[in-house]
Write a protein that holds these residues in place. Sequence first.
Motif, PDB file in Angstrom:
ATOM      1  N   UNK A 179       0.818  -1.227   0.000  1.00 30.97           N
ATOM      2  CA  UNK A 179       0.000   0.000   0.000  1.00 30.97           C
ATOM      3  C   UNK A 179       0.845   1.267   0.000  1.00 30.97           C
ATOM      4  N   UNK A 180       1.818   1.326   0.925  1.00 31.43           N
ATOM      5  CA  UNK A 180       2.637   2.537   1.021  1.00 31.43           C
ATOM      6  C   UNK A 180       3.401   2.764  -0.276  1.00 31.43           C
ATOM      7  N   UNK A 181       4.025   1.694  -0.794  1.00 33.66           N
ATOM      8  CA  UNK A 181       4.829   1.834  -2.017  1.00 33.66           C
ATOM      9  C   UNK A 181       3.954   2.268  -3.189  1.00 33.66           C
ATOM     10  N   UNK A 187       1.850   9.018  -6.040  1.00 30.13           N
ATOM     11  CA  UNK A 187       1.871  10.434  -5.630  1.00 30.13           C
ATOM     12  C   UNK A 187       3.182  11.117  -5.969  1.00 30.13           C
ATOM     13  N   UNK A 188       4.240  10.348  -6.185  1.00 31.48           N
ATOM     14  CA  UNK A 188       5.514  11.010  -6.460  1.00 31.48           C
ATOM     15  C   UNK A 188       6.023  10.725  -7.870  1.00 31.48           C
ATOM     16  N   UNK A 189       5.190  10.108  -8.694  1.00 32.56           N
ATOM     17  CA  UNK A 189       5.562   9.902 -10.095  1.00 32.56           C
ATOM     18  C   UNK A 189       6.739   8.951 -10.283  1.00 32.56           C
ATOM     19  N   UNK A 190       6.761   7.869  -9.474  1.00 32.23           N
ATOM     20  CA  UNK A 190       7.858   6.893  -9.616  1.00 32.23           C
ATOM     21  C   UNK A 190       7.769   6.217 -10.982  1.00 32.23           C
ATOM     22  N   UNK A 311      -4.770  -2.506  -5.203  1.00 33.53           N
ATOM     23  CA  UNK A 311      -5.704  -1.931  -6.187  1.00 33.53           C
ATOM     24  C   UNK A 311      -5.014  -1.854  -7.545  1.00 33.53           C
ATOM     25  N   UNK A 312      -5.340  -2.874  -8.347  1.00 31.97           N
ATOM     26  CA  UNK A 312      -4.673  -3.030  -9.643  1.00 31.97           C
ATOM     27  C   UNK A 312      -4.843  -1.785 -10.514  1.00 31.97           C
ATOM     28  N   UNK A 313      -6.031  -1.144 -10.426  1.00 34.34           N
ATOM     29  CA  UNK A 313      -6.263   0.002 -11.310  1.00 34.34           C
ATOM     30  C   UNK A 313      -5.327   1.155 -10.940  1.00 34.34           C
ATOM     31  N   UNK A 314      -4.965   1.255  -9.658  1.00 33.16           N
ATOM     32  CA  UNK A 314      -4.034   2.323  -9.254  1.00 33.16           C
ATOM     33  C   UNK A 314      -2.625   1.988  -9.738  1.00 33.16           C
ATOM     34  N   UNK A 318      -0.483   4.203 -12.296  1.00 29.77           N
ATOM     35  CA  UNK A 318       0.873   4.688 -12.003  1.00 29.77           C
ATOM     36  C   UNK A 318       1.826   4.334 -13.147  1.00 29.77           C
ATOM     37  N   UNK A 319       1.650   3.137 -13.698  1.00 24.80           N
ATOM     38  CA  UNK A 319       2.547   2.700 -14.785  1.00 24.80           C
ATOM     39  C   UNK A 319       2.295   3.496 -16.076  1.00 24.80           C
TER      40      UNK A 319
END
Length: 323
Positions: A179-181, A187-190, A311-314, A318-319
Amino acid sequence: MLADKPRIAVLTSGGDAPGMNAAIRAVVRTAIAAGADAWGIERGFEGLLERSFRPLSLGSVGGVLDRGGTFLATSRSERFATEEGIAEACSILHDGEIDGLVVIGGNGSFRGAQRLHECGIKVVGVPATIDNDVAATDTCIGFDTTLNTICDATSKVRDTASSHERTFVIEVMGRESGMLALYAGLASGADCILVPEVPWRLEDVCSCIARGVSRGKKHTIVIVAEGAGRAFGIAGDLAEACSQHVRAVVLGHIQRGGAPSAFDRILASRMGSAAVKALLSGESGQMTALKSADIVLAPLEKGYGFRHPLRQELYDLAMVLAL
Ligand code: F6P
């Protein structure tokens, strides 16, 4: 039947989380406002076994709303997790004429709280853990603050990463939960997020770095949950496998400290207060939970053993946004 002047005790247990103090404050002030006495138990279940109780007044929780950590201190008690430990804790709470106990902590703490409920103690849990791995609530106290801490650190790392055209692997907490990662990565555009819930391969991380480099990116940020791999090992492997300049950063316990965000202070205040009200109205074996915008009660048993699925959609979002 509750006593004329019920005694409400509160303890914090497990890993500390920003906002725990705000929750204690809400417990104490709500209890006193309702005509009850408030007691603090120091060092979690370990302190309970040591009979480390102290009365808490309105003033004793002054100035703690914005302080990280927990002024009652916390522990992970092995003694308490035994049959003898539970039985002893129950008899100590009976001897101390405690009418209701608020346990502020994460899933391990709730397992202990449930055992106390089963031996006849009135208990309500308040979820506080930076891992946010309690499925019964949308969010646990501390998660928001920690996300902000990680985002702040990641921005700083990105500055130096761009300057040196390097890849950084940033390790965040989360032994069994990503969750945190995931949220910090979004939120930080990793560029790449590695979580325990999704198997990953080194070659895919290399391709992600290569894709960024080929479109002129000056840096690559990989965020890894500690349960998915260790930053230094991954950085070494990446340097070898994709001939990149790679550095590792382990954020460690910095993630658990610091002043709670406004969101966490409000969440903790609402949940601490709701826990006391639940106890005073005769509830037990429950935990407070945030559901949509409301604070509701959920069975304590739902507070452990059930994690939020990733949450796969998140993750997919992100990807896409990292392309
Ligand atoms: O509070 C939960 C947690 O932060 C995990 O993410 C982490 O693995 C663990 O605590 C580390 O805790 P400690 O070093 O205090 O045992």
